[in-house]
Motif scaffolding. Structure first.
Motif, PDB file in Angstrom:
ATOM      1  N   ASN A   1       0.840  -1.195   0.000  1.00 42.08           N
ATOM      2  CA  ASN A   1       0.000   0.000   0.000  1.00 42.08           C
ATOM      3  C   ASN A   1       0.877   1.248   0.000  1.00 42.08           C
ATOM      4  O   ASN A   1       2.013   1.232   0.470  1.00 42.08           O
ATOM      5  N   LEU A   2       0.323   2.300  -0.577  1.00 41.92           N
ATOM      6  CA  LEU A   2       0.986   3.604  -0.637  1.00 41.92           C
ATOM      7  C   LEU A   2       0.411   4.468   0.474  1.00 41.92           C
ATOM      8  O   LEU A   2      -0.801   4.484   0.679  1.00 41.92           O
ATOM      9  N   ARG A   3       1.279   5.163   1.184  1.00 47.31           N
ATOM     10  CA  ARG A   3       0.815   6.036   2.263  1.00 47.31           C
ATOM     11  C   ARG A   3       1.807   7.161   2.492  1.00 47.31           C
ATOM     12  O   ARG A   3       2.970   7.059   2.081  1.00 47.31           O
ATOM     13  N   PRO A   4       1.344   8.239   3.171  1.00 47.52           N
ATOM     14  CA  PRO A   4       2.292   9.278   3.566  1.00 47.52           C
ATOM     15  C   PRO A   4       3.280   8.699   4.577  1.00 47.52           C
ATOM     16  O   PRO A   4       2.903   7.852   5.398  1.00 47.52           O
ATOM     17  N   ALA A   5       4.499   9.149   4.509  1.00 48.76           N
ATOM     18  CA  ALA A   5       5.493   8.697   5.486  1.00 48.76           C
ATOM     19  C   ALA A   5       5.152   9.260   6.856  1.00 48.76           C
ATOM     20  O   ALA A   5       4.491  10.291   6.985  1.00 48.76           O
ATOM     21  N   ASN A   6       5.639   8.567   7.884  1.00 48.09           N
ATOM     22  CA  ASN A   6       5.521   9.076   9.247  1.00 48.09           C
ATOM     23  C   ASN A   6       6.905   9.047   9.891  1.00 48.09           C
ATOM     24  O   ASN A   6       7.864   8.554   9.288  1.00 48.09           O
ATOM     25  N   ALA A   7       7.008   9.584  11.081  1.00 48.70           N
ATOM     26  CA  ALA A   7       8.305   9.711  11.754  1.00 48.70           C
ATOM     27  C   ALA A   7       9.012   8.359  11.891  1.00 48.70           C
ATOM     28  O   ALA A   7      10.238   8.287  11.823  1.00 48.70           O
ATOM     29  N   LYS A   8       8.261   7.291  12.059  1.00 52.76           N
ATOM     30  CA  LYS A   8       8.860   5.954  12.204  1.00 52.76           C
ATOM     31  C   LYS A   8       9.539   5.483  10.927  1.00 52.76           C
ATOM     32  O   LYS A   8      10.341   4.565  10.954  1.00 52.76           O
ATOM     33  N   ASP A   9       9.204   6.100   9.788  1.00 46.47           N
ATOM     34  CA  ASP A   9       9.779   5.707   8.503  1.00 46.47           C
ATOM     35  C   ASP A   9      11.111   6.393   8.194  1.00 46.47           C
ATOM     36  O   ASP A   9      11.755   6.063   7.205  1.00 46.47           O
ATOM     37  N   ALA A  10      11.514   7.337   9.022  1.00 46.26           N
ATOM     38  CA  ALA A  10      12.697   8.153   8.711  1.00 46.26           C
ATOM     39  C   ALA A  10      13.937   7.309   8.417  1.00 46.26           C
ATOM     40  O   ALA A  10      14.656   7.570   7.441  1.00 46.26           O
ATOM     41  N   TRP A  11      14.207   6.294   9.229  1.00 44.66           N
ATOM     42  CA  TRP A  11      15.410   5.481   9.005  1.00 44.66           C
ATOM     43  C   TRP A  11      15.283   4.599   7.778  1.00 44.66           C
ATOM     44  O   TRP A  11      16.248   4.389   7.045  1.00 44.66           O
ATOM     45  N   ALA A  12      14.084   4.072   7.522  1.00 49.82           N
ATOM     46  CA  ALA A  12      13.881   3.250   6.321  1.00 49.82           C
ATOM     47  C   ALA A  12      14.090   4.095   5.063  1.00 49.82           C
ATOM     48  O   ALA A  12      14.702   3.633   4.088  1.00 49.82           O
ATOM     49  N   ILE A  13      13.595   5.331   5.089  1.00 52.11           N
ATOM     50  CA  ILE A  13      13.787   6.244   3.954  1.00 52.11           C
ATOM     51  C   ILE A  13      15.269   6.524   3.754  1.00 52.11           C
ATOM     52  O   ILE A  13      15.801   6.428   2.643  1.00 52.11           O
TER      53      ILE A  13
END
Length: 149
Positions: free
Chosen positions: A9-21
């Motif tokens: 699924n596509l979604r807006p990033a959140n703070a928890k995604d910072a390291w994955a990004i």
């Protein structure tokens, strides 16, 4: 518009995604200095962020940047889906820069056309000045603008 594989699924990033990004961007050897998770959209598959892309705002323009798909997820349409989505989300003229002819061909499929540095809005000229210089010395850097098909 393309479709996502089952379980994605596509979604807006959140703070928890910072390291994955950050990890995706570094894996693609892209510039990690302008990463603000708030500007990103991510594709999550089976609970893992496997693709990302951002829209950066400038005065009178936006930049599509940091588009990365994890190597083991390439060829499944995730990059195309993200590009189409980010084009839809853009509210200003949309630009990007890419390294390599193959990448420029990829973006051409979505309606991006090569432009010269002189054609850029003032707000992007400083950002893309190094790319323009690199292109002049033979590095295959292409600056592109979205132009509806």
């Amino acid at each position: 518009m393309s479709t996502l594989p089952s379980g994605c699924n596509l979604r807006p990033a959140n703070a928890k995604d910072a390291w994955a990004i950050r990890k995706l961007v570094l894996s693609a050897k892209l510039d990690p200095t302008q990463l603000r998770w708030q500007q990103f959209s991510v594709v999550e598959c089976n609970g893992r962020v496997v693709a990302c892309g951002q829209l950066r705002a400038f005065a009178g323009a936006q930049e599509l940047g940091s588009l990365v798909v994890a190597s083991n997820w390439r060829g499944k349409g995730l990059g195309s889906y993200l590009v189409e989505y980010l084009i839809e989300q853009a509210t200003q003229p949309l630009y990007l820069e890419c390294l390599g002819r193959k990448l420029a061909e990829f973006y051409t499929r979505f309606g991006f056309v090569a432009v010269t540095w002189k054609e850029l809005p003032r707000s992007l000229k400083f950002k893309f000045a190094l790319s323009d210089l690199a292109a002049k010395i033979g590095v295959p850097v292409t600056i592109m603008r979205y132009s509806k098909l």
